[in-house]
Structure formats: structure tokens, C-alpha cells
Enzyme design. Sequence first.
Site, PDB file in Angstrom:
ATOM      1  N   LYS A  10       0.827  -1.213   0.000  1.00 32.13           N
ATOM      2  CA  LYS A  10       0.000   0.000   0.000  1.00 32.13           C
ATOM      3  C   LYS A  10       0.867   1.271   0.000  1.00 32.13           C
ATOM      4  CE  LYS A  10      -3.939  -2.239   2.237  1.00 32.13           C
ATOM      5  NZ  LYS A  10      -5.029  -2.108   3.219  1.00 32.13           N
ATOM      6  N   TYR A  50     -12.576  -2.972  -3.636  1.00 24.65           N
ATOM      7  CA  TYR A  50     -13.107  -2.893  -2.277  1.00 24.65           C
ATOM      8  C   TYR A  50     -14.639  -2.837  -2.267  1.00 24.65           C
ATOM      9  CZ  TYR A  50      -8.443  -2.212  -0.213  1.00 24.65           C
ATOM     10  OH  TYR A  50      -7.150  -2.385   0.225  1.00 24.65           O
ATOM     11  N   PHE A  58     -16.208   4.355   5.954  1.00 22.22           N
ATOM     12  CA  PHE A  58     -14.810   4.685   5.623  1.00 22.22           C
ATOM     13  C   PHE A  58     -14.411   4.275   4.197  1.00 22.22           C
ATOM     14  CE2 PHE A  58     -15.073   0.760   8.156  1.00 22.22           C
ATOM     15  CZ  PHE A  58     -14.582  -0.184   7.235  1.00 22.22           C
ATOM     16  N   ARG A  87      -1.772 -14.781   4.034  1.00 21.04           N
ATOM     17  CA  ARG A  87      -2.693 -14.143   4.995  1.00 21.04           C
ATOM     18  C   ARG A  87      -2.149 -14.278   6.419  1.00 21.04           C
ATOM     19  NH1 ARG A  87      -6.990 -10.712   3.773  1.00 21.04           N
ATOM     20  NH2 ARG A  87      -8.251 -11.568   5.444  1.00 21.04           N
ATOM     21  N   THR A  93      -6.553  -7.460  10.074  1.00 21.33           N
ATOM     22  CA  THR A  93      -6.652  -6.122   9.474  1.00 21.33           C
ATOM     23  C   THR A  93      -6.108  -5.000  10.360  1.00 21.33           C
ATOM     24  OG1 THR A  93      -8.681  -6.950   8.441  1.00 21.33           O
ATOM     25  CG2 THR A  93      -8.262  -4.604   8.255  1.00 21.33           C
ATOM     26  N   ARG A 104       1.701  -6.938   9.663  1.00 21.79           N
ATOM     27  CA  ARG A 104       0.937  -5.827  10.242  1.00 21.79           C
ATOM     28  C   ARG A 104       1.284  -5.643  11.721  1.00 21.79           C
ATOM     29  NH1 ARG A 104      -4.728  -7.377   7.111  1.00 21.79           N
ATOM     30  NH2 ARG A 104      -4.359  -6.128   5.243  1.00 21.79           N
ATOM     31  N   ASN A 114      -2.339  -0.371   6.904  1.00 23.66           N
ATOM     32  CA  ASN A 114      -1.855  -1.657   7.407  1.00 23.66           C
ATOM     33  C   ASN A 114      -0.918  -2.385   6.435  1.00 23.66           C
ATOM     34  OD1 ASN A 114      -3.770  -2.307   5.565  1.00 23.66           O
ATOM     35  ND2 ASN A 114      -5.157  -3.354   6.966  1.00 23.66           N
ATOM     36  N   HIS A 117      -2.180  -5.378   1.199  1.00 30.99           N
ATOM     37  CA  HIS A 117      -3.419  -6.102   0.910  1.00 30.99           C
ATOM     38  C   HIS A 117      -3.009  -7.517   0.531  1.00 30.99           C
ATOM     39  CE1 HIS A 117      -7.144  -7.441  -0.946  1.00 30.99           C
ATOM     40  NE2 HIS A 117      -6.380  -7.916  -1.918  1.00 30.99           N
ATOM     41  N   GLU A 128      -8.644 -11.293  -8.361  1.00 27.80           N
ATOM     42  CA  GLU A 128      -7.812 -10.112  -8.101  1.00 27.80           C
ATOM     43  C   GLU A 128      -6.559 -10.083  -8.968  1.00 27.80           C
ATOM     44  OE1 GLU A 128      -9.106  -9.091  -3.499  1.00 27.80           O
ATOM     45  OE2 GLU A 128      -7.160 -10.018  -3.847  1.00 27.80           O
TER      46      GLU A 128
HETATM   47  P1  ADP Z   1      -8.166  -7.047   4.845  1.00 31.35           P
HETATM   48  O1  ADP Z   1      -7.317  -6.040   4.112  1.00 31.35           O
HETATM   49  O2  ADP Z   1      -7.533  -7.472   6.142  1.00 31.35           O
HETATM   50  O3  ADP Z   1      -8.571  -8.225   3.975  1.00 31.35           O
HETATM   51  P2  ADP Z   1     -10.823  -5.855   4.514  1.00 31.35           P
HETATM   52  O4  ADP Z   1     -10.932  -6.467   3.161  1.00 31.35           O
HETATM   53  O5  ADP Z   1     -11.979  -6.034   5.458  1.00 31.35           O
HETATM   54  O6  ADP Z   1      -9.518  -6.311   5.299  1.00 31.35           O
HETATM   55  O7  ADP Z   1     -10.645  -4.289   4.338  1.00 31.35           O
HETATM   56  C1  ADP Z   1      -9.859  -3.752   3.303  1.00 31.35           C
HETATM   57  C2  ADP Z   1      -9.054  -2.594   3.840  1.00 31.35           C
HETATM   58  O8  ADP Z   1      -9.941  -1.563   4.267  1.00 31.35           O
HETATM   59  C3  ADP Z   1      -8.215  -2.916   5.052  1.00 31.35           C
HETATM   60  O9  ADP Z   1      -6.982  -3.515   4.733  1.00 31.35           O
HETATM   61  C4  ADP Z   1      -8.049  -1.564   5.694  1.00 31.35           C
HETATM   62  O10 ADP Z   1      -7.053  -0.808   5.039  1.00 31.35           O
HETATM   63  C5  ADP Z   1      -9.390  -0.934   5.420  1.00 31.35           C
HETATM   64  N1  ADP Z   1     -10.328  -1.131   6.552  1.00 31.35           N
HETATM   65  C6  ADP Z   1     -11.102  -2.207   6.808  1.00 31.35           C
HETATM   66  N2  ADP Z   1     -11.813  -2.048   7.924  1.00 31.35           N
HETATM   67  C7  ADP Z   1     -11.503  -0.813   8.392  1.00 31.35           C
HETATM   68  C8  ADP Z   1     -11.897  -0.051   9.521  1.00 31.35           C
HETATM   69  N3  ADP Z   1     -12.784  -0.508  10.398  1.00 31.35           N
HETATM   70  N4  ADP Z   1     -11.332   1.156   9.692  1.00 31.35           N
HETATM   71  C9  ADP Z   1     -10.458   1.651   8.811  1.00 31.35           C
HETATM   72  N5  ADP Z   1     -10.026   1.003   7.717  1.00 31.35           N
HETATM   73  C10 ADP Z   1     -10.542  -0.231   7.513  1.00 31.35           C
END
Ligand code: ADP
Length: 198
Positions: A10, A50, A58, A87, A93, A104, A114, A117, A128
Amino acid sequence: MMEKTLVILKPCTLQRGLVGEIINRFERKGLRLAGMKMVQLTDEVLSEHYAHLSSKPFFQRVKDAMMVCPVIVCCFEGVPDAVQVVRTLTGPTNGRLAAPGTIRGDYSMSFQENIVHASDSPETAEVELKRFFKPDEIFEYKQAVFGSLYANDEILKEKPKKRMILKCVKVVAAAAFALVSLNVSGQDLLARQAPIDR
Ligand code: ADP
């Protein structure tokens, strides 16, 4: 059978100069880098990527953060379970809750910022990878260390199916050959017997 997965470094990772360190985490685990490039993401592609977050408050903020600067998209590969391995290395996350030792957990203090992805299932990985890579941007090559990374049966895990098909083909071919030979020798026999019968 090798399994491929998508990793995106990222913008926060590029801003903090952590690209080399993060790639190194995956490489030293034994994952093979099959594709890598720098891209500037757009709102359009992020809305697709997303889409599962579209109802979240958000959503736009997360997309904006992904467009701060270019990202590095990577395809990593390993024998089955590469998606899960990546993963696990990545961690949950929220960086504040991620265990030390995970990417992370070691590099992030944030839910949003974080570091990476990572695809969450083999099915998602397939979709993807197609989203970010053209087929000729993914490379097949053998690493010299391959034999030291896996036991033989791990590398051959998916091959029994192929071996079974080959065995079946061989049996059918042998049966066909036997039938043809039988038919030929039967005709020979009849031909040889014909004068006696007359
Ligand atoms: P992951 O990246 O762990 O698979 P998600 O697909 O749920 O998680 O979310 C995509 C991205 O959106 C996350 O990596 C993070 O950057 C952001 N995100 C998800 N949930 C939140 C949250 N509650 N607050 C802020 N950012 C979030």
C-alpha cells in the site's frame, strides 16, 4: 500444483520506505515472486476491488488512502495454501491487534494504514490477479532452491490425478492393442484353415 495470490504494498509502505523489507518477508518464507509492478490505482478500480466495503462509512477514505501514491502489486506463488500462508504472514486487518511477528503486527499501528493487501481465498486471488495483471506479466520459472523448499510428495501433491489418467490411457491402449491383435490372429487362423475346410 502451485497456488498464486495477490499482494499489494500500500502507499503507506512506499511512503515509509518499507518495500524491500516487506517483499523480503514473503521471499524468505519461500514464496516465489511470479509478478511485480508499480501502478497508480484509480477510484474506479478501487471501487471494484473494495466493493465489499461500499456500505462502510470509511469506504471513500480507504480508497483515497490507496491513491496517495503508486502501489506495488505482486503475485506470489507456492505449493497449495500460498493464499493462506500469505494471509497468516500478513496478520489481521487492525495493525494494533496483529501479533508481533506478522507484517501488520510488526509494522502497523493502524486499522487502515496496514502495509499490505492480501487475497483472502484462492477464488478471490484468481479474480484479483486478473484485475491487476495481464497474463504475460505473470512469469513461470523454476527456482534452484525449489527442491530444498518442499518434500517430494508436497511438490507432487496434485499429480496423482494426472498419473491416474495416464494409467487409464495406458490400460485402454493396451486393451485396444490386444483386441486388434486377437482379431488379426483370428483372421489369420481362419485364413489358414480355409483351404482345409474346402
Ligand atoms: P483485509 O485487508 O484485512 O482483507 P478488509 O478487506 O476487510 O480487510 O478491508 C480492506 C481494507 O480496508 C483494510 O486492509 C483496511 O485498510 C481498510 N479497513 C477495513 N476495515 C476498516 C476499519 N474498520 N477502519 C479503517 N479502515 C478499515
